[in-house]
Design a protein around this motif. Structure first.
Motif, short mmCIF file in Angstrom:
data_model
loop_
_atom_site.label_atom_id
_atom_site.label_comp_id
_atom_site.label_asym_id
_atom_site.label_seq_id
_atom_site.Cartn_x
_atom_site.Cartn_y
_atom_site.Cartn_z
N VAL A 144 0.85 -1.19 0.00
CA VAL A 144 0.00 0.00 0.00
C VAL A 144 0.88 1.24 0.00
O VAL A 144 2.04 1.19 0.40
CB VAL A 144 -0.98 0.03 1.20
CG1 VAL A 144 -1.92 -1.16 1.17
CG2 VAL A 144 -0.24 0.10 2.53
N LEU A 145 0.32 2.37 -0.45
CA LEU A 145 1.04 3.64 -0.48
C LEU A 145 0.51 4.55 0.63
O LEU A 145 -0.64 5.00 0.56
CB LEU A 145 0.87 4.32 -1.84
CG LEU A 145 1.48 5.71 -1.98
CD1 LEU A 145 3.00 5.66 -1.84
CD2 LEU A 145 1.09 6.32 -3.31
N VAL A 146 1.33 4.78 1.65
CA VAL A 146 0.95 5.68 2.74
C VAL A 146 1.00 7.11 2.21
O VAL A 146 1.96 7.51 1.57
CB VAL A 146 1.89 5.49 3.95
CG1 VAL A 146 1.61 6.53 5.03
CG2 VAL A 146 1.74 4.08 4.52
N MET A 147 -0.04 7.88 2.50
CA MET A 147 -0.18 9.24 1.98
C MET A 147 0.30 10.27 2.99
O MET A 147 0.10 10.12 4.19
CB MET A 147 -1.66 9.53 1.66
CG MET A 147 -2.31 8.52 0.73
SD MET A 147 -1.59 8.49 -0.90
CE MET A 147 -2.18 10.04 -1.52
N GLY A 148 0.94 11.32 2.48
CA GLY A 148 1.40 12.41 3.32
C GLY A 148 1.60 13.66 2.49
O GLY A 148 1.43 13.64 1.26
N PHE A 149 1.97 14.73 3.15
CA PHE A 149 2.19 16.02 2.50
C PHE A 149 3.64 16.41 2.66
O PHE A 149 4.26 16.14 3.68
CB PHE A 149 1.30 17.10 3.14
CG PHE A 149 -0.15 16.81 3.02
CD1 PHE A 149 -0.87 17.22 1.91
CD2 PHE A 149 -0.83 16.12 4.03
CE1 PHE A 149 -2.21 16.94 1.80
CE2 PHE A 149 -2.17 15.85 3.93
CZ PHE A 149 -2.87 16.26 2.81
N SER A 150 4.19 17.11 1.66
CA SER A 150 5.56 17.62 1.75
C SER A 150 5.58 18.90 2.56
O SER A 150 4.79 19.81 2.31
CB SER A 150 6.11 17.91 0.35
OG SER A 150 6.21 16.74 -0.41
N ASP A 151 6.51 18.96 3.53
CA ASP A 151 6.70 20.21 4.26
C ASP A 151 7.65 21.11 3.46
O ASP A 151 7.99 20.79 2.31
CB ASP A 151 7.19 19.95 5.69
CG ASP A 151 8.60 19.38 5.78
OD1 ASP A 151 9.31 19.33 4.75
OD2 ASP A 151 9.00 19.00 6.89
N VAL A 152 8.09 22.22 4.04
CA VAL A 152 8.94 23.17 3.31
C VAL A 152 10.30 22.57 2.95
O VAL A 152 10.96 23.03 2.02
CB VAL A 152 9.14 24.49 4.09
CG1 VAL A 152 7.83 25.23 4.23
CG2 VAL A 152 9.79 24.25 5.44
N ASP A 153 10.72 21.52 3.66
CA ASP A 153 11.98 20.84 3.35
C ASP A 153 11.77 19.58 2.52
O ASP A 153 12.68 18.77 2.36
CB ASP A 153 12.71 20.49 4.65
CG ASP A 153 13.12 21.72 5.42
OD1 ASP A 153 13.56 22.71 4.80
OD2 ASP A 153 12.97 21.72 6.67
N ASN A 154 10.56 19.39 2.01
CA ASN A 154 10.19 18.24 1.19
C ASN A 154 10.21 16.92 1.97
O ASN A 154 10.40 15.86 1.41
CB ASN A 154 11.06 18.14 -0.07
CG ASN A 154 10.29 17.62 -1.25
OD1 ASN A 154 9.07 17.75 -1.32
ND2 ASN A 154 10.99 17.01 -2.18
N GLU A 155 10.02 17.02 3.29
CA GLU A 155 9.89 15.83 4.14
C GLU A 155 8.41 15.56 4.34
O GLU A 155 7.59 16.48 4.33
CB GLU A 155 10.59 16.04 5.48
CG GLU A 155 12.09 16.30 5.36
CD GLU A 155 12.87 15.14 4.78
OE1 GLU A 155 12.39 14.00 4.79
OE2 GLU A 155 14.01 15.38 4.33
#
Length: 123
Positions: free
Chosen positions: A95-106
């Motif tokens: 499965v692909l866990v979903m998330g958002f990139s912060d300002v440092d692309n983490e």
């Protein structure tokens, strides 16, 4: 896995609503976490319980910057559960866990403000 993009730019292409409905995104609970030293980028191996219907699935996630293993145990995560499995080194990610990139692309994980059962689908 995450894609590089400019969050201030508009989407480049539109999809049909039926295409969105084909992506099965569900909430699961992290029940086991292991370090993944063989991965190219720092990652964890996760075992996630999506409840009846989907079951328990494995995923690799590049979320070590913001989350310790202790932070993740029992955490609810959003994941795409109907992509084909993907081989990452000797590990098969289901499965692909979903998330958002912060300002440092983490990656920063999605967080719920109310309880939902494992396996609940995103609408």
């Amino acid at each position: 896995m995450h894609l590089d993009f400019n969050p201030n730019s508009p989407p480049e292409n539109n999809i049909e609503f039926k295409d969105f409905l084909n992506v099965d995104m569900r909430i699961g609970e992290v029940i086991e976490i292991q370090d993944f030293p063989e991965a190219r980028k720092p990652s964890y191996k996760l075992l996630i319980d999506f409840g009846i219907g989907v079951g328990i699935k494995k995923s690799s996630a590049q979320i070590t910057v913001h989350y310790s293993k202790e932070d993740l145990m029992g955490k609810k995560v959003l994941a795409v559960v109907n992509f084909p499995s993907r081989q990452i080194g000797k590990f098969m990610s289901e499965v692909l866990v979903m998330g958002f990139s912060d300002v440092d692309n983490e990656i920063v994980l999605f967080d719920l403000d109310k309880a939902v059962p494992n396996g609940a689908r995103l609408h």
